[in-house]
Structure formats: structure tokens, C-alpha cells
Design a protein around this motif. Structure first.
Motif, PDB file in Angstrom:
ATOM      1  N   HIS A  69      -6.949  11.538   2.508  1.00 49.69           N
ATOM      2  CA  HIS A  69      -8.301  11.175   2.898  1.00 49.69           C
ATOM      3  C   HIS A  69      -8.732   9.917   2.160  1.00 49.69           C
ATOM      4  CE1 HIS A  69      -8.951  13.835  -0.587  1.00 49.69           C
ATOM      5  NE2 HIS A  69     -10.056  13.154  -0.811  1.00 49.69           N
ATOM      6  N   ILE A  70      -9.803   9.329   2.636  1.00 53.28           N
ATOM      7  CA  ILE A  70     -10.296   8.072   2.083  1.00 53.28           C
ATOM      8  C   ILE A  70     -11.782   8.185   1.799  1.00 53.28           C
ATOM      9  CG2 ILE A  70      -8.583   6.677   3.305  1.00 53.28           C
ATOM     10  CD1 ILE A  70     -10.858   5.944   5.300  1.00 53.28           C
ATOM     11  N   SER A  71     -12.247   7.291   0.958  1.00 48.96           N
ATOM     12  CA  SER A  71     -13.685   7.102   0.785  1.00 48.96           C
ATOM     13  C   SER A  71     -13.935   5.615   0.592  1.00 48.96           C
ATOM     14  CB  SER A  71     -14.213   7.892  -0.418  1.00 48.96           C
ATOM     15  OG  SER A  71     -13.763   7.334  -1.630  1.00 48.96           O
TER      16      SER A  71
ATOM     17  N   PHE B 209     -12.691   0.856  -2.103  1.00 52.80           N
ATOM     18  CA  PHE B 209     -11.960   1.682  -1.134  1.00 52.80           C
ATOM     19  C   PHE B 209     -10.966   2.537  -1.916  1.00 52.80           C
ATOM     20  CE2 PHE B 209      -8.327   2.620   1.573  1.00 52.80           C
ATOM     21  CZ  PHE B 209      -8.912   3.003   2.776  1.00 52.80           C
ATOM     22  N   ILE B 210     -10.998   3.854  -1.677  1.00 48.97           N
ATOM     23  CA  ILE B 210     -10.098   4.765  -2.385  1.00 48.97           C
ATOM     24  C   ILE B 210      -9.316   5.588  -1.365  1.00 48.97           C
ATOM     25  CG2 ILE B 210      -9.897   6.599  -4.097  1.00 48.97           C
ATOM     26  CD1 ILE B 210     -12.587   5.785  -5.202  1.00 48.97           C
ATOM     27  N   TYR B 211      -8.005   5.621  -1.578  1.00 53.76           N
ATOM     28  CA  TYR B 211      -7.118   6.442  -0.758  1.00 53.76           C
ATOM     29  C   TYR B 211      -6.597   7.579  -1.621  1.00 53.76           C
ATOM     30  CZ  TYR B 211      -2.702   7.880   1.433  1.00 53.76           C
ATOM     31  OH  TYR B 211      -1.663   8.604   1.966  1.00 53.76           O
ATOM     32  N   TYR B 212      -6.702   8.812  -1.104  1.00 49.56           N
ATOM     33  CA  TYR B 212      -6.222  10.001  -1.805  1.00 49.56           C
ATOM     34  C   TYR B 212      -5.008  10.546  -1.051  1.00 49.56           C
ATOM     35  CZ  TYR B 212     -10.923   9.778  -3.835  1.00 49.56           C
ATOM     36  OH  TYR B 212     -12.069   9.371  -4.459  1.00 49.56           O
ATOM     37  N   PRO B 213      -3.851  10.621  -1.686  1.00 48.72           N
ATOM     38  CA  PRO B 213      -2.641  11.053  -0.982  1.00 48.72           C
ATOM     39  C   PRO B 213      -2.697  12.525  -0.602  1.00 48.72           C
ATOM     40  CG  PRO B 213      -2.225  10.886  -3.339  1.00 48.72           C
ATOM     41  CD  PRO B 213      -3.613  10.334  -3.113  1.00 48.72           C
ATOM     42  N   PRO B 214      -1.798  12.961   0.279  1.00 50.34           N
ATOM     43  CA  PRO B 214      -1.786  14.383   0.679  1.00 50.34           C
ATOM     44  C   PRO B 214      -1.502  15.278  -0.522  1.00 50.34           C
ATOM     45  CG  PRO B 214      -0.389  13.043   2.112  1.00 50.34           C
ATOM     46  CD  PRO B 214      -0.759  12.181   0.967  1.00 50.34           C
ATOM     47  N   GLU B 215      -2.220  16.388  -0.592  1.00 49.07           N
ATOM     48  CA  GLU B 215      -2.008  17.366  -1.662  1.00 49.07           C
ATOM     49  C   GLU B 215      -2.160  18.763  -1.087  1.00 49.07           C
ATOM     50  OE1 GLU B 215      -4.681  16.615  -4.867  1.00 49.07           O
ATOM     51  OE2 GLU B 215      -3.557  14.901  -5.645  1.00 49.07           O
ATOM     52  N   ASN B 216      -1.274  19.667  -1.520  1.00 49.00           N
ATOM     53  CA  ASN B 216      -1.351  21.087  -1.158  1.00 49.00           C
ATOM     54  C   ASN B 216      -1.419  21.301   0.346  1.00 49.00           C
ATOM     55  OD1 ASN B 216      -1.451  21.713  -3.944  1.00 49.00           O
ATOM     56  ND2 ASN B 216      -3.665  21.358  -3.949  1.00 49.00           N
TER      57      ASN B 216
ATOM     58  N   PHE C 175       0.873  -1.174   0.000  1.00 55.86           N
ATOM     59  CA  PHE C 175       0.000   0.000   0.000  1.00 55.86           C
ATOM     60  C   PHE C 175       0.911   1.226   0.000  1.00 55.86           C
ATOM     61  CE2 PHE C 175      -2.564   3.402   1.617  1.00 55.86           C
ATOM     62  CZ  PHE C 175      -3.855   3.112   1.225  1.00 55.86           C
ATOM     63  N   ASP C 176       0.792   2.078  -1.009  1.00 53.87           N
ATOM     64  CA  ASP C 176       1.682   3.231  -1.175  1.00 53.87           C
ATOM     65  C   ASP C 176       0.938   4.501  -0.768  1.00 53.87           C
ATOM     66  OD1 ASP C 176       3.433   5.197  -1.942  1.00 53.87           O
ATOM     67  OD2 ASP C 176       3.942   4.279  -3.869  1.00 53.87           O
ATOM     68  N   ILE C 177       1.369   5.121   0.342  1.00 55.28           N
ATOM     69  CA  ILE C 177       0.675   6.307   0.850  1.00 55.28           C
ATOM     70  C   ILE C 177       0.964   7.544   0.010  1.00 55.28           C
ATOM     71  CG2 ILE C 177       0.611   5.433   3.201  1.00 55.28           C
ATOM     72  CD1 ILE C 177       2.944   7.357   3.823  1.00 55.28           C
ATOM     73  N   SER C 178       1.898   7.456  -0.932  1.00 52.88           N
ATOM     74  CA  SER C 178       2.218   8.621  -1.763  1.00 52.88           C
ATOM     75  C   SER C 178       1.405   8.661  -3.047  1.00 52.88           C
ATOM     76  CB  SER C 178       3.716   8.622  -2.113  1.00 52.88           C
ATOM     77  OG  SER C 178       4.036   7.542  -2.978  1.00 52.88           O
ATOM     78  N   LYS C 179       0.606   7.621  -3.302  1.00 51.89           N
ATOM     79  CA  LYS C 179      -0.158   7.546  -4.546  1.00 51.89           C
ATOM     80  C   LYS C 179      -1.625   7.270  -4.251  1.00 51.89           C
ATOM     81  CE  LYS C 179       3.666   5.634  -7.271  1.00 51.89           C
ATOM     82  NZ  LYS C 179       4.116   4.475  -8.088  1.00 51.89           N
ATOM     83  N   LYS C 180      -2.447   7.682  -5.178  1.00 53.41           N
ATOM     84  CA  LYS C 180      -3.855   7.318  -5.084  1.00 53.41           C
ATOM     85  C   LYS C 180      -3.973   5.802  -5.217  1.00 53.41           C
ATOM     86  CE  LYS C 180      -8.388   8.084  -7.203  1.00 53.41           C
ATOM     87  NZ  LYS C 180      -9.140   8.723  -8.316  1.00 53.41           N
ATOM     88  N   GLN C 181      -4.746   5.192  -4.340  1.00 50.25           N
ATOM     89  CA  GLN C 181      -4.914   3.740  -4.335  1.00 50.25           C
ATOM     90  C   GLN C 181      -6.410   3.414  -4.386  1.00 50.25           C
ATOM     91  OE1 GLN C 181      -1.608   1.558  -3.095  1.00 50.25           O
ATOM     92  NE2 GLN C 181      -1.340   3.220  -4.567  1.00 50.25           N
ATOM     93  N   THR C 182      -6.784   2.554  -5.334  1.00 56.25           N
ATOM     94  CA  THR C 182      -8.179   2.134  -5.445  1.00 56.25           C
ATOM     95  C   THR C 182      -8.238   0.614  -5.367  1.00 56.25           C
ATOM     96  OG1 THR C 182      -8.762   4.030  -6.830  1.00 56.25           O
ATOM     97  CG2 THR C 182     -10.273   2.170  -6.843  1.00 56.25           C
TER      98      THR C 182
END
Length: 895
Positions: A311-313, A299-306, A110-117
Motif C-alpha cells: 500500500h501507499i500513502s 510518498f511512501i510505499y509499504y511492501p507486502p506483509e503477512n 524503485f524496489d517493491i520489496s522494501k519500504k520506499q520513502t
């Protein structure tokens, strides 16, 4: 293409019905369910070959050895796709983890630096209604208490790695085995004390100790099929109250950090769990058919931006059994930012090392006293093959993307009957260590759209790149409205593919037809390492009742404008409907395209009016020929004719007028006074400080003058400048004068034609000044010859310094206006002698002295009226006006 094994499923279901028939009162009714084998055989298709991507511990040894019930059932005779069976009995405990590395390479992480679906199908076993429990808790709408316990989606950074699992401790158990891996309400992830069915009290007194039994440094999203609210037992996780109401009702989904003290709440001798972003009262457990048994989860993970936190959904039961995506309003979803706020994830809970971005992910599961089969089918795993699938709709006629009104009903999703449409099906391979394999694709085309072949017999294309394009022939469209394609395997060297289908909106030719909703149409993708589904956007088709027209206001308009730079080009037009409809809205949209650059603006109209005048005013255009295109769009997206204009912009000319003679002889001691004016040929004003005069002496720029104009703009600017003769070299010089307009950066915008003055500099000064218009006195005709005196004052001056000189004169005589020469000659008289100018040059004056001072000899001032240059005419000269020339020659030095 997704294959749903309907025939096998129906057969098993019918056999089951034949073997089981129950009649009873409503409170004793038992709902029949398909067998596990039927559910597995009829499972939706997912990824295959997943065995190498996961680690499954054989058992857990934390004090007491406990077996892991998870196993992978590979596609074969008993199952039609790879299935991870998590549990298959009572008091099971299981986990399966992505393999972090293989052959010393990063693998399924699981890569916290990339969007993961993550996309998967879940099975939670039979429903098994417990009606006694239902009657007790019906006020909580708790109707799903028989199947337990459930599963959890987990992301973790526990030091135990693949062996991480939750454990209980306390009471009598702690005397025998201080740490015992066990499931029940913990689902293998949350903290715990003693076995839930123990009658002994917990020996743990605080949440800070209780959390130690959880998987450490982790996040978990639970799928809880057994509501735990037993009073007086360590089985009360789901009894937490929030504002007087229970957080978790019925079968539910919720998340938290298992190893965080704040996750747990002391309740007497036991602990409740804090449930975040709960989706309550779900129907998770299998129903009366195979198609109802499998529930889809995303399950979608959105990495930190700006600078924001990640965040997740997550959404549950968002797909139908055939893979088609349900309408958005039917989704059970959290964190989407539409129905619910975004869910922030605190990365500090993972206790990451510096620079660490890879985490372990997987699933855990447990059962209680009820035999339960929990199972998972993976559709997509980001680290294996991260593929993003989307669709969009473009309206060629309206020249805009049509938004999907499924998620937001307020968007403008209207197209008009007859609009040319393009449906795009986009696949993007973002990353992964596997190629997808060839992707079998089944497209269900939307209704109310004609996919008529073009002149080459094609209805679309498959684009792998800008140059690698395959055409889709009309024969690919089946009678049932499907198109079956096989797309090339996707990977790092084939990361993008787009299927484009061209069609026409069609709800019939009846203008009175009603607005028609076009529902999303399903497309499935099926390959070895990726399966997925997308839906086309939901949109509406409006009938066309009138045509919007745009025409020049003047029917004789030649559609061409020619202006000077800085001026405005004005194009007057009229907007109206062909059949006399009114606008029905207070504005239209005007699109203007100048040399390919598009701009859009709103123009106010009277909603009740049938037409409106419009003037397009363009300014600031550069010097060249510009292509201008204009069209209008109304609130119904009806588009008018496109008017095309040509606007020719000519540069205004900068005019330079210099007062001085173009040839000047002077000494280095003299001063040359330059005067003149500049203006523009169109009469426009100068802009303060942005015009100047450039002086070049012998090709070298010597001066910029007039660097600032008066604050008040003016159309004519007069200038003057004095040049000392010392700036010129002795002999011939060229003084070139050019007027220039410049911009704020000093760049030349335009220049005048140059004016050149030849300047001769000598240490000896010798210069003749004479009039251009000498006159003789008028005379009447006579039988005698006459001498005519000079009329008015004659100027004949010699300016000299450091030289002697001789002045001579000659003339070829005078010619009448009738072309007849004058009978007579100009003569020169001096000291009683008379010389005719018609012969050789006659000496007029001389100065043999050489003075260092400049002297001016006024020769004509010294002549008596009867001396100097006179006109001698013969008798009976014809009347008329006669003109001629005198050739003066000023010679340096004495002869």
C-alpha cells in the motif's frame, strides 16, 4: 541545517513590488508573484550531485520527434541547490527517470520489496488567476485554472524504458503522424487522442484503445494544476462525475494506472479519467512569496506483509518552508490509515517478470498554452541513501514512552512537572549506493524543558553504537534554544545514530499552574545525499499537586518474607497521597518487579478515597532468595515510592521413615518385608502421581515404587515392598531407600535423606533373636544371699540352617541408679551346675546337627524357673534399680 535564503528572497520580492503596482476592481485584480529566478535562488535545500542519478531523454520519437524540456540546474551561482526544471514555456513535455544501472550495478531504482520513502519540494509556477474561468466554475470551488498543466510521480515497467512517454493519435494528426508525443492534459503519462486544441473528433472509440497511448505497465500520481473540463473537446479528463459530483475539483492530486482500461471513461466522442483518492481544491501554484511557491511532497510505499497487498500513502504541503513539519491535521494526505483508509497497490499492473522487484521511477510534466515553470528538488531518494528519521520521548520518572498527540489527540501524552525526560533523535540508514556525507544538524529544543547539565557538564550524547558515544556539552545549547551538531556520514558501516538529550519538564513551581501543551520542535538534517526534517512529539505537562506514597501497612515490617516452596508470600501495603488528595479515578496501576522481571496490573480503588490497602501475593516462586520491588502509578502518572522486599523461598523437606532394622541377616530363600512412610516437613499434601520410592541395591537403581498416589491428596503416604532374598548377592549387601518428589516430566524436584539397610545373605543361616529389656524379679533387702528368678518371659531364639552353633553369654554385672554396683552377679544354672557370667563367656546352648531346613531353637522356653540365667545377690544389698548388659555371642560351628 536547512538554509532558507530569506535575504535574497525578500530583496527580489521588494524589487518586484517596486516595479509593479496595480490598482483595479476586485474582479480585475492580479496577484503579484516572485520571478522564477527568485523562486529558484530562494529554494529550500535538497540533495546535490543528482545529475548522475537520472536519465533525461533529449527527445522522444514516436512518429514525430518532440523535445524533452527537463533539465537539471546544478547548485551554483544561479541556484543554491540542485533543481530539476521540468518545464519552462508553453506546450512543453518532459520526463526524468532514475538511472536503473551504472557500471553494471543496480542504481537508482524503485524496489517493491522494501519500504520506499520519497521526499521532495515541488514548484508549479505562478498562480495566474483566470477570473473569468473562476466566475464560471465557482460552484465547484475551481479557483486555480491559470497554471498548467502539472506534473506526475510515476513508477513504470514500460518496455521503452527511459523513452517512455504518452502519445496522442487520431483525427487528421493520425494521417500525418500516427503516434505523436504530446503533453497537455496527459501530463506525459496518461492516454490520449488528438491534440486538446484540435477541432477534429477522436478516431478512438474505446478505452481499450485509448489506454495504448499511456506509459505502459505503470502507476502515476498526478499533480494537476489545470482543470480540464472543456465541453466538446479532448480536454475533459477532469469532468468525471461520481455520485453526481465532479471527482476532481480545482487544482488536485489523484492516482491511477495509466495503461489500465478501467482508468478511462467514454464521454461522447471524448474520454474522462477516473481519479482515485483525490485531494481537491489545492493551492499548488506559486503565491505572493518564495516561501509560498515551494510545496513539500512525501510518498511512501509499504511492501507486502503477512499476505496483504502493498500500500501507499502520500501527503502534500506537509512542511513549512523552513522544513518544520506542519501539524498533522493540516496535512493534505491520503492512505495514512488515520485520516483515510490505506491505499492498496496492485502489483499485477506492472506486468512483472518472475522474481522481478526493481522498477523504474521518475516524474513527467507538461504545459498547455500558459507559460509554466514546473520544478522539483529532491530531499531523499531511497535507492541513493535510504535514511529513516524519527524522534521519540521517554519519561524516566514514569518509566514509559510518551506518545505523540499530534497525529492522535486521544493518546495519553501527559508528563508531570519535574519529570526527567529524554528526547531521542534517531537516524537509520537502511540501504543505498551512496553515503550521506556529514550531516549538519540543527535541533530546536522543546519549550518548557530544562536541559541542565549533569555533574560532568553534559546535557546529552550522540550514540553511533553501544560503545561509540560522544557527549554533548551544555555549551552546545545556544541562547536561542538551538543545538548545532555535525553527525558522521552514514552508510552501510555506520547505519545508525541516535542523539539523546536529557531534560526536566518545567512549567514553574506554582502548583496551581495549568496544564501546558508543549508543541513539536523542529530538527533539520542536511547532507549531500540526504536532507530531512523531524519534529519532537507533542505532549502536555501537568502541575504536581500532591505526591503518591506507598508504605508497608505495618510500620515495623522488616520487608523480608521466608516461605516454603509452594506457599504464598504476602506483603501488605497502604497507598495514599501525602497531602490527603483523593484518587479521583477508580484504579491505580501496580508495577511488580521480581528478580528484574516486570509485570503490571490494575488495582481498583475508591475514587473518593484518600487511601487504600493493597496486598501483594506472590506464589510459585522457585527455591532461592528473590528481590521484589513494588510501586504504584495513578491516572496522572504520579509514581509512588518503590518498596523493596526480600522473599526467601526454602525447599520443603521430604521425610522418609523406614520401620526395618538397619542390619539384617537372611538367606536367599527368605523374603525381606520393607515398610515405612513419607511426608513433608511443612505438612503439605502430596500431588497425585508425582512422588515415589527409589530402591538401590549395592549402588544400582533397582526399582521405582509408588509411582501413583491415591487420587485424594494426602500429607502422609505409607508404603511397603517385599524383596526376595534371591535379588541379593551372597554375603554383604547394601539396600538404600530414598523418597523422591518429581515433576510432570519425571525430573527430581527433591529427595529425602537416604535410609541404608545392611543385608547379609548366606547359604548357612544363623541368627539370634533376643529382647532388649530383660527383667529379674524384685526382692526385699535381706541379711542372706538370694537367687532372683527371671521376670516375665525371656525371648532367646536361635534360627539356623545348614550349620551347627554355640551360644555363649557374659556380663560385667549391674549398676545402680546411684552409681553403686550391685553386690552380686548374673549366673547360669544347668543340670545342677552354676556358672558366673562375670568371668569368661559361659556356654548357654549348642546344636551340633547340620540341617538343610531352617530351625528355630527357643532356648529360654526350655529353662525351668530355677535354671537358665538368674541373678545371685549378696546379703544387705542396697535398695534401688540396677541395670546392665548381657553380651550374647552366637558362633557358627562347634568349637
Amino acid at each position: 541545517m536547512k538554509k532558507r535564503h530569506a535575504m535574497i528572497h525578500i530583496g527580489v520580492w521588494l524589487m518586484f513590488l517596486m516595479g509593479l503596482f496595480f490598482v483595479g476592481s476586485k474582479t480585475n485584480e492580479v496577484e503579484a508573484a516572485p520571478t522564477k529566478d527568485a523562486v529558484f535562488m530562494g529554494a529550500p535545500e535538497g540533495m546535490t550531485g543528482i545529475k548522475d542519478y537520472f536519465n533525461i531523454p533529449g527527445s522522444y520519437t514516436i512518429g514525430e520527434k518532440v523535445s524533452n524540456s527537463a533539465q537539471i540546474l546544478e547548485k551554483g551561482d544561479t541556484v543554491n541547490t540542485d533543481i530539476v526544471q521540468m518545464t519552462n514555456g508553453v506546450e512543453n513535455l518532459s520526463s526524468i527517470w532514475g538511472k536503473m544501472s551504472s557500471d553494471n550495478k543496480e542504481y537508482n531504482y524503485f524496489d517493491i520489496s522494501k519500504k520506499q520513502t520519497f521526499s521532495m519540494w515541488l514548484y508549479f509556477g505562478d498562480k495566474n488567476f483566470n477570473y473569468n474561468k473562476y466566475n464560471e466554475d465557482k460552484n465547484d470551488i475551481d479557483s486555480n485554472n491559470g497554471s498548467g498543466e502539472g506534473m506526475a510521480f510515476v513508477i513504470q515497467n514500460d518496455d521503452k524504458g527511459d523513452d517512455a512517454i504518452s502519445f496522442y493519435k487520431g483525427g487528421l494528426v493520425s494521417l500525418l503522424n500516427p503516434k505523436t508525443p504530446i503533453g497537455f492534459e496527459s501530463l506525459g503519462i496518461w492516454g490520449g487522442t488528438i491534440s486538446p486544441n484540435s477541432i477534429l473528433s477522436s478516431s478512438i472509440s474505446s478505452a481499450s484503445e485509448f489506454k495504448n497511448g499511456a506509459i505502459q505497465n505503470s502507476f502515476a500520481l498526478e499533480f494537476d494544476t489545470q482543470r480540464n473540463v472543456s465541453s466538446g473537446k479532448d480536454d475533459v479528463f477532469d469532468a468525471t462525475l461520481e455520485k453526481g459530483s465532479k471527482q476532481a475539483k480545482g487544482q488536485h492530486i489523484a492516482w491511477n494506472y495509466p495503461a489500465s482500461e478501467s482508468t478511462y471513461q467514454k464521454n461522447g466522442s471524448y474520454f474522462n479519467m477516473q481519479h482515485k483518492d483525490v485531494i481537491p481544491n489545492l493551492d499548488m501554484s506559486g503565491d505572493g512569496s518564495v516561501s509560498e511557491a515551494w510545496k513539500h511532497f512525501t510518498f511512501i510505499y509499504y511492501p507486502p506483509e503477512n499476505g496483504n497487498k502493498p500500500h501507499i500513502s502520500y501527503s502534500f504541503d506537509d512542511k513549512e518552508y523552513d522544513g518544520s513539519i506542519k501539524p498533522f491535521n493540516e496535512w493534505n494526505i491520503r492512505g495514512d490509515g488515520i485520516k483515510h483508509d490505506n491505499i492498496e497497490l496492485d502489483l499485477s499492473e506492472f506486468n512483472l517478470k518472475s522474481g522481478q522487484t526493481k522498477l523504474r521511477w521518475g516524474l513527467t510534466s507538461s504545459t498547455g498554452s500558459t507559460i509554466t515553470n514546473n520544478a522539483v528538488i529532491f530531499e531523499s531518494i531511497p535507492a541513493v541513501a535510504d535514511v529513516n528519521a524519527t524522534t521519540n520521548l521517554y519519561d524516566y520518572t514514569q518509566e514509559r514512552d510518551i506518545p505523540d498527540s499530534d497525529k492522535d489527540s486521544t493518546v495519553d501524552d501527559n508528563v508531570n512537572n519535574g519529570d526527567k525526560l529524554r528526547f531521542d533523535y534517531n537516524l537509520t540508514y537502511n540501504s543505498g549506493f551512496e553515503y550521506t556525507g556529514d550531516i549538519k544538524t540543527q535541533i530546536n529544543v522543546p519549550e518548557n524543558v530544562d536541559f541542565t547539565a549533569d555533574e560532568d557538564g553534559n546535557i546529552g550524547e550522540i550514540a553511533y553504537s553501544e560503545t561509540d558515544i560522544e557527549k554533548i556539552n551544555a555549551s552546545a545549547l545556544n541562547a536561542d534554544g538551538t543545538i548545532n551538531l555535525t553527525l558522521r556520514s552514514m552508510g552501510s558501516d555506520n547505519a545508525s545514530v541516535q542523539v539523546r538529550l536529557n531534560g526536566t519538564a518545567n512549567i514553574g513551581s506554582n502548583a496551581s499552574a495549568e496544564k501546558t501543551a508543549v508543541l513539536p520542535a523542529h530538527t533539520s538534517y542536511d547532507s549531500t545525499h540526504y536532507t530531512g526534517d523531524v519534529m519532537t512529539p507533542k505532549f502536555h505537562i501537568n502541575p504536581l499537586t500532591d505526591t503518591l506514597r506507598l508504605a508497608p501497612k505495618d510500620p515495623d515490617d522488616d520487608m523480608t518474607r521466608t516461605i516454603k516452596t509452594g506457599k504464598e508470600a504476602v506483603m501488605d501495603m497502604n497507598i495514599k497521597y501525602q497531602n490527603g488528595s483523593t484518587f479521583g479515578n477508580n484504579k491505580v496501576t501496580v508495577t511488580t518487579i521480581v528478580d528484574g522481571e516486570k509485570s503490571v496490573s490494575d488495582y481498583t480503588v475508591d475514587p473518593s478515597a484518600a487511601d487504600s490497602d493493597y496486598s501483594l501475593v506472590l506464589s510459585g516462586l522457585s527455591v532461592k532468595s528473590h528481590d521484589v520491588e513494588v510501586y504504584v502509578t495513578d491516572s496522572m502518572h504520579r509514581i509512588s515510592d518503590h518498596l523493596k522486599y526480600t522473599v526467601n523461598v526454602e525447599d520443603k523437606k521430604l521425610l522418609l521413615d523406614v520401620d526395618n532394622e538397619r542390619e539384617i541377616t537372611m538367606s536367599s530363600d527368605d523374603v525381606l518385608h520393607i515398610t515405612g512412610s513419607i511426608s513433608h516437613d511443612d505438612g503439605s499434601n502430596f500431588v497425585g502421581g508425582l512422588s515415589r520410592i527409589a530402591y538401590y541395591i549395592n549402588g544400582e537403581l533397582r526399582l521405582y515404587d509408588m509411582t501413583k498416589i491415591d487420587d485424594d491428596d494426602k500429607s502422609i503416604y505409607e508404603f511397603k515392598y517385599d524383596w526376595n532374598g534371591s535379588v541379593f548377592k551372597e554375603g554383604d549387601n547394601e539396600l538404600k531407600i530414598i523418597a523422591q518428589d518429581v515433576d510432570n516430566l519425571g525430573n527430581i524436584v527433591r529427595e529425602s535423606e537416604p535410609v541404608t539397610i545392611k543385608v547379609y545373605i548366606t547359604n548357612k543361616l544363623l541368627q539370634l533373636t533376643s529382647d532388649k529389656n530383660y527383667k529379674f524379679q524384685a526382692s526385699n533387702q535381706s541379711n542372706e544371699s538370694k537367687i532372683l528368678k527371671r521376670a516375665d518371659k525371656w525371648t532367646l531364639d536361635v534360627t539356623s540352617a545348614k550349620t551347627s552353633w554355640i551360644l555363649t553369654a557374659r556380663s560385667d554385672g549391674l549398676m545402680g541408679s546411684n552409681g553403686i554396683p550391685l553386690s552380686g552377679d548374673m549366673i547360669y544354672r544347668k543340670d545342677g551346675n552354676e556358672y558366673t557370667l562375670a568371668d569368661d563367656p559361659v556356654e548357654i546352648d549348642r546344636d551340633g546337627t547340620v540341617s538343610t531346613d531352617k530351625e528355630i531353637t527357643h532356648i529360654a522356653d526350655e529353662w525351668l524357673p530355677t535354671e537358665g540365667v538368674l541373678l545371685k545377690i549378696q546379703p544387705n544389698v542396697s535398695a534401688g534399680t540396677y541395670t546392665g548388659e548381657i553380651e550374647w555371642t552366637l558362633v557358627d560351628g562347634l568349637m
